[in-house]
Design a protein around this motif. Structure first.
Motif, PDB file in Angstrom:
ATOM      1  N   LYS A   7      -6.207  11.268  10.450  1.00 28.92           N
ATOM      2  CA  LYS A   7      -6.698  11.491   9.330  1.00 28.92           C
ATOM      3  C   LYS A   7      -8.143  10.702   8.871  1.00 28.92           C
ATOM      4  O   LYS A   7      -8.828  10.968   8.023  1.00 28.92           O
ATOM      5  CB  LYS A   7      -6.028  11.113   8.017  1.00 28.92           C
ATOM      6  CG  LYS A   7      -4.945  12.077   8.100  1.00 28.92           C
ATOM      7  CD  LYS A   7      -3.896  11.678   6.775  1.00 28.92           C
ATOM      8  CE  LYS A   7      -2.523  12.679   6.527  1.00 28.92           C
ATOM      9  NZ  LYS A   7      -1.680  12.899   7.919  1.00 28.92           N
ATOM     10  N   GLU A   8      -8.431   9.861   9.861  1.00 28.76           N
ATOM     11  CA  GLU A   8      -9.687   8.975   9.907  1.00 28.76           C
ATOM     12  C   GLU A   8     -10.735   9.967  10.255  1.00 28.76           C
ATOM     13  O   GLU A   8     -11.990   9.773   9.517  1.00 28.76           O
ATOM     14  CB  GLU A   8      -9.779   8.005  11.002  1.00 28.76           C
ATOM     15  CG  GLU A   8     -10.589   7.306  11.184  1.00 28.76           C
ATOM     16  CD  GLU A   8     -11.048   6.192  10.024  1.00 28.76           C
ATOM     17  OE1 GLU A   8     -11.876   5.456  10.091  1.00 28.76           O
ATOM     18  OE2 GLU A   8      -9.962   5.917   9.287  1.00 28.76           O
ATOM     19  N   CYS A  14       0.957  -1.242  -0.122  1.00 26.79           N
ATOM     20  CA  CYS A  14      -0.188   0.005   0.013  1.00 26.79           C
ATOM     21  C   CYS A  14       1.125   1.303   0.002  1.00 26.79           C
ATOM     22  O   CYS A  14       1.995   1.093   0.643  1.00 26.79           O
ATOM     23  CB  CYS A  14      -0.955  -0.085   1.188  1.00 26.79           C
ATOM     24  SG  CYS A  14      -1.783   1.522   1.618  1.00 26.79           S
ATOM     25  N   ARG A  62       0.083   4.108   1.193  1.00 29.84           N
ATOM     26  CA  ARG A  62      -0.048   4.897   2.383  1.00 29.84           C
ATOM     27  C   ARG A  62      -0.719   6.352   2.013  1.00 29.84           C
ATOM     28  O   ARG A  62      -0.959   7.166   3.017  1.00 29.84           O
ATOM     29  CB  ARG A  62       0.885   5.025   3.075  1.00 29.84           C
ATOM     30  CG  ARG A  62       1.390   3.695   3.924  1.00 29.84           C
ATOM     31  CD  ARG A  62       2.564   3.952   4.628  1.00 29.84           C
ATOM     32  NE  ARG A  62       2.441   4.549   5.964  1.00 29.84           N
ATOM     33  CZ  ARG A  62       1.928   4.260   7.044  1.00 29.84           C
ATOM     34  NH1 ARG A  62       1.664   3.021   7.390  1.00 29.84           N
ATOM     35  NH2 ARG A  62       1.730   4.924   8.013  1.00 29.84           N
ATOM     36  N   ARG A  85      -7.608   3.482   3.829  1.00 32.59           N
ATOM     37  CA  ARG A  85      -6.645   3.655   4.924  1.00 32.59           C
ATOM     38  C   ARG A  85      -6.092   4.979   5.005  1.00 32.59           C
ATOM     39  O   ARG A  85      -5.182   5.415   4.593  1.00 32.59           O
ATOM     40  CB  ARG A  85      -5.383   2.683   4.417  1.00 32.59           C
ATOM     41  CG  ARG A  85      -5.790   1.050   4.253  1.00 32.59           C
ATOM     42  CD  ARG A  85      -4.523   0.490   4.107  1.00 32.59           C
ATOM     43  NE  ARG A  85      -4.865  -1.004   3.718  1.00 32.59           N
ATOM     44  CZ  ARG A  85      -4.091  -2.012   3.610  1.00 32.59           C
ATOM     45  NH1 ARG A  85      -2.903  -1.591   3.210  1.00 32.59           N
ATOM     46  NH2 ARG A  85      -4.412  -3.031   3.476  1.00 32.59           N
ATOM     47  N   THR A  86      -6.972   5.672   5.804  1.00 29.72           N
ATOM     48  CA  THR A  86      -6.358   7.077   6.231  1.00 29.72           C
ATOM     49  C   THR A  86      -5.988   7.109   7.733  1.00 29.72           C
ATOM     50  O   THR A  86      -6.715   7.193   8.560  1.00 29.72           O
ATOM     51  CB  THR A  86      -7.689   8.054   6.219  1.00 29.72           C
ATOM     52  OG1 THR A  86      -8.709   7.229   6.877  1.00 29.72           O
ATOM     53  CG2 THR A  86      -8.326   8.351   4.799  1.00 29.72           C
ATOM     54  N   TYR A  87      -4.309   7.201   7.601  1.00 30.37           N
ATOM     55  CA  TYR A  87      -3.802   6.860   8.989  1.00 30.37           C
ATOM     56  C   TYR A  87      -3.925   7.769   9.800  1.00 30.37           C
ATOM     57  O   TYR A  87      -4.026   8.929   9.583  1.00 30.37           O
ATOM     58  CB  TYR A  87      -2.260   6.517   8.458  1.00 30.37           C
ATOM     59  CG  TYR A  87      -2.114   5.136   7.486  1.00 30.37           C
ATOM     60  CD1 TYR A  87      -1.711   3.931   8.146  1.00 30.37           C
ATOM     61  CD2 TYR A  87      -2.352   5.334   6.264  1.00 30.37           C
ATOM     62  CE1 TYR A  87      -1.768   2.922   7.699  1.00 30.37           C
ATOM     63  CE2 TYR A  87      -1.773   4.292   5.463  1.00 30.37           C
ATOM     64  CZ  TYR A  87      -1.634   2.924   6.180  1.00 30.37           C
ATOM     65  OH  TYR A  87      -1.617   1.672   5.263  1.00 30.37           O
ATOM     66  N   GLY A  88      -3.937   7.232  10.977  1.00 25.79           N
ATOM     67  CA  GLY A  88      -3.856   8.259  12.318  1.00 25.79           C
ATOM     68  C   GLY A  88      -5.166   8.844  12.360  1.00 25.79           C
ATOM     69  O   GLY A  88      -6.310   8.672  12.219  1.00 25.79           O
ATOM     70  N   THR A 145      -5.591   9.117   1.481  1.00 27.21           N
ATOM     71  CA  THR A 145      -5.782  10.499   1.918  1.00 27.21           C
ATOM     72  C   THR A 145      -5.880  11.426   0.793  1.00 27.21           C
ATOM     73  O   THR A 145      -6.530  12.426   0.803  1.00 27.21           O
ATOM     74  CB  THR A 145      -4.554  10.607   2.834  1.00 27.21           C
ATOM     75  OG1 THR A 145      -4.578   9.746   4.050  1.00 27.21           O
ATOM     76  CG2 THR A 145      -4.432  12.142   3.415  1.00 27.21           C
TER      77      THR A 145
END
Length: 238
Positions: free
Chosen positions: A222-223, A185, A187, A217-220, A191
């Motif tokens: 950013k969800e 991915c 990453r 997968r909007t990490y951290g 986003t």
């Protein structure tokens, strides 16, 4: 036998070697410039080498972050700091011809703007960045309505009426990755989708936007933006 042999071993000779405290930074993007400034601000001379004619790297194509930060303003300030720092030497349009030496004492030969120079340094930072995947799928390159997210962001920033006034837009995730050739991915794509979707909805409330995904997968933190987008964008699992 090993124990008996150990009794006849002589200690290795220890000696000191001078270490060149100058540094070479390869890559003039945000990571490279930040590294160069960090090293130079500690009092060490830095040689910043970039293959393109300008500093900035991929960030030149990014206009804002998901959180709303003006990337171009940040980038301009970073470039200004680099060029104004007395301990940073910038070489653009550069190619590497040779590298040699040993720990703490390296010599790298670079061709830049028609000149060949030798750079002596004791440390190197490799910050060559990434390359954008050029799709072969979904009529990319055959239909000008098909574009990458970076291209979409550039069109949004330029105010392209065909884009910002479109009735509908579809974003397809994971193109060219999570397969046999690239089984990972990136990453950043999810986003970027959320960022562009929210910006387009801000400009054109009536636009129907669809995000087709395998996994969002909007990490951290950013969800939170994903949850906001889910209220105004059609997010559909492939």
């Amino acid at each position: 036998m090993a124990v008996a042999r150990a009794g006849h071993l002589e200690p290795l000779q220890e000696f000191d070697l001078p270490v060149d405290k100058r540094a070479l930074v390869v890559g003039g993007g945000v990571a490279g410039m930040t590294s160069a400034l960090s090293i130079a601000n500690q009092g060490h001379e830095v040689y910043l080498v970039e293959k393109a004619s300008d500093l900035g790297g991929m960030a030149r194509r990014v206009h804002r972050t998901l959180e709303g930060m003006d990337v171009q303003a940040y980038l301009s300030d970073l470039i200004r700091q680099v060029y104004q720092h007395p301990l940073i030497h910038v070489y653009t349009d550069a190619n590497f011809l040779d590298a040699g030496g040993y720990v703490g004492n390296f010599v790298t030969t670079v061709k830049t703007e028609g000149r060949i120079i030798e750079i002596k340094h004791g440390a190197a930072v490799i910050a060559t960045g990434a390359e954008v995947y050029t799709p072969t799928e979904y009529l990319y390159g055959e239909d000008d309505r098909v574009m990458t997210h970076l291209e979409l962001e550039e069109q949004i920033a330029a105010g392209n009426e065909k884009v910002v006034n479109a009735e509908s837009l579809v974003m397809i995730q994971c193109v060219g990755c999570r397969n046999e050739d690239r089984n990972y991915c990136s990453r950043v794509c999810c986003t970027e989708s959320i960022k562009n979707a929210l910006k387009l909805k801000e400009i054109n409330h009536e636009m129907d936007i669809y995000i087709l995904f395998r996994d969002i997968r909007t990490y951290g933190l950013k969800e939170d933006y994903y949850r906001e987008a889910a209220t105004v964008v059609h997010i559909l699992r492939l």
